[in-house]
Design an enzyme around this catalytic site. Structure first.
Site, PDB file in Angstrom:
ATOM      1  N   LYS A 113     -50.277 -33.893 -15.131  1.00  0.00           N
ATOM      2  CA  LYS A 113     -51.245 -35.347 -15.219  1.00  0.00           C
ATOM      3  C   LYS A 113     -50.601 -36.168 -15.154  1.00  0.00           C
ATOM      4  O   LYS A 113     -49.107 -36.701 -16.088  1.00  0.00           O
ATOM      5  CB  LYS A 113     -52.011 -35.684 -16.786  1.00  0.00           C
ATOM      6  CG  LYS A 113     -53.082 -34.419 -17.088  1.00  0.00           C
ATOM      7  CD  LYS A 113     -54.175 -35.185 -18.082  1.00  0.00           C
ATOM      8  CE  LYS A 113     -55.553 -33.886 -18.211  1.00  0.00           C
ATOM      9  NZ  LYS A 113     -54.393 -32.092 -18.180  1.00  0.00           N
ATOM     10  N   ASP A 131     -47.087 -27.948 -17.016  1.00  0.00           N
ATOM     11  CA  ASP A 131     -47.457 -29.703 -16.494  1.00  0.00           C
ATOM     12  C   ASP A 131     -46.186 -30.679 -15.730  1.00  0.00           C
ATOM     13  O   ASP A 131     -45.410 -29.568 -15.418  1.00  0.00           O
ATOM     14  CB  ASP A 131     -47.402 -30.390 -18.198  1.00  0.00           C
ATOM     15  CG  ASP A 131     -49.069 -30.232 -18.387  1.00  0.00           C
ATOM     16  OD1 ASP A 131     -50.038 -29.730 -18.439  1.00  0.00           O
ATOM     17  OD2 ASP A 131     -49.273 -30.087 -20.210  1.00  0.00           O
ATOM     18  N   MET A 178     -45.819 -42.220 -25.944  1.00  0.00           N
ATOM     19  CA  MET A 178     -47.166 -42.983 -24.385  1.00  0.00           C
ATOM     20  C   MET A 178     -47.321 -44.203 -24.747  1.00  0.00           C
ATOM     21  O   MET A 178     -48.713 -44.057 -24.210  1.00  0.00           O
ATOM     22  CB  MET A 178     -48.138 -41.771 -24.370  1.00  0.00           C
ATOM     23  CG  MET A 178     -48.101 -40.346 -24.121  1.00  0.00           C
ATOM     24  SD  MET A 178     -49.233 -38.917 -23.567  1.00  0.00           S
ATOM     25  CE  MET A 178     -49.853 -39.449 -25.448  1.00  0.00           C
TER      26      MET A 178
END
Length: 261
Positions: A61, A39, A176
């Site tokens: 991502k 990732d 996040m």
């Protein structure tokens, strides 16, 4: 490998960034794997543990950038397992905490591909700890909720009810959540949290560039904007912040995390 004897896919937690927080098992698998699928939030120092002969595939991502769709990542894992004996799917933090590890494990198991989970140290505990903040404390609350702040609050059917969380937990650890912090703060206050509730925002936890901002719920969004805080950042809400112990703060590792925009 053949189609009838697929390799094993290990869903490995890379931890919050400091390579010394890798588990012994994660370290061993990184050094011996035949293929690596990784990732965005994995520092170079962790990737450097992998053999140069290992096949690598990036599937990260990032907000505002073209991302690899989850079905494509699933397909990559199946392809790698058909070609290699040991495949490491490396994820920041812990693979089963906001890491889609459960989805990938189920996908692989449905296709009779052996899969094993290797837990990692999650940033929601490590980043506050490196700032000297305990996420639980007998004098400041006995419950803590880990929650994602990534979803759009204005979507028709949000799965996070911030107003209910305001009264349901002594403390919140928000992953996040920087992008939505203004609205999150509004919703928490609408749910009954005092505007003076202490909040801490920890950027780049456990690695070079770590910094911590302390504010009140009513002004934390303005202060993080004024101080140009960026992702990855962990937001902690609650009285535990008043229990911060400066003397116990570990030194962040001299490595730099990639910043997803």
């Amino acid at each position: 490998m053949t189609d009838h004897q697929p390799g094993t896919v290990y869903l490995v937690g890379a931890g919050p960034g400091d390579p010394e927080l890798l588990t012994v098992k994660a370290h061993r698998l990184l050094q011996t794997c035949d293929a690596l699928v990784y990732d965005s939030l994995v520092p170079k120092e962790v990737l450097d543990l992998v053999s140069p002969a290992c096949e690598r595939q990036f599937v990260g991502k990032r907000r505002g950038h073209h991302s690899v769709p989850q079905p494509s990542t699933n397909a990559v894992l199946v392809e790698m397992a058909q070609k290699h004996r040991c495949v490491v799917r490396l994820k920041g933090g812990d693979p089963f905490l906001f890491g889609r590890g459960g989805e990938e494990a189920a996908y692989l198991a449905q296709r009779q591909i052996p899969v094993e989970v290797v837990p990692g140290v999650t940033a929601g505990i490590a980043a506050p700890a490196y700032a000297g903040i305990p996420v639980t404390h007998r004098a400041a609350g006995s419950s803590v909720t880990f929650v994602t702040g990534h979803e759009e609050i204005d979507k028709r059917r949000p799965s996070v009810n911030w107003r209910s969380l305001a009264a349901a937990s002594d403390g919140l650890v928000i992953y996040m959540g920087l992008h939505n912090l203004p609205r999150i703060a509004e919703e928490l206050m609408a749910g009954g949290l005092s505007p003076e509730t202490p909040v801490a925002v920890i950027q780049q936890g456990t690695v070079a560039g770590q910094r911590c901002l302390k504010a009140q719920l009513v002004d934390v969004a303005d202060k993080t904007r004024a101080e140009a805080f960026k992702s990855p950042s962990i937001v902690v809400v609650g009285q535990v912040i008043d229990q911060q112990v400066e003397a116990c703060r570990p030194m962040p590792a001299a490595v730099t995390m990639p910043i997803p925009f």
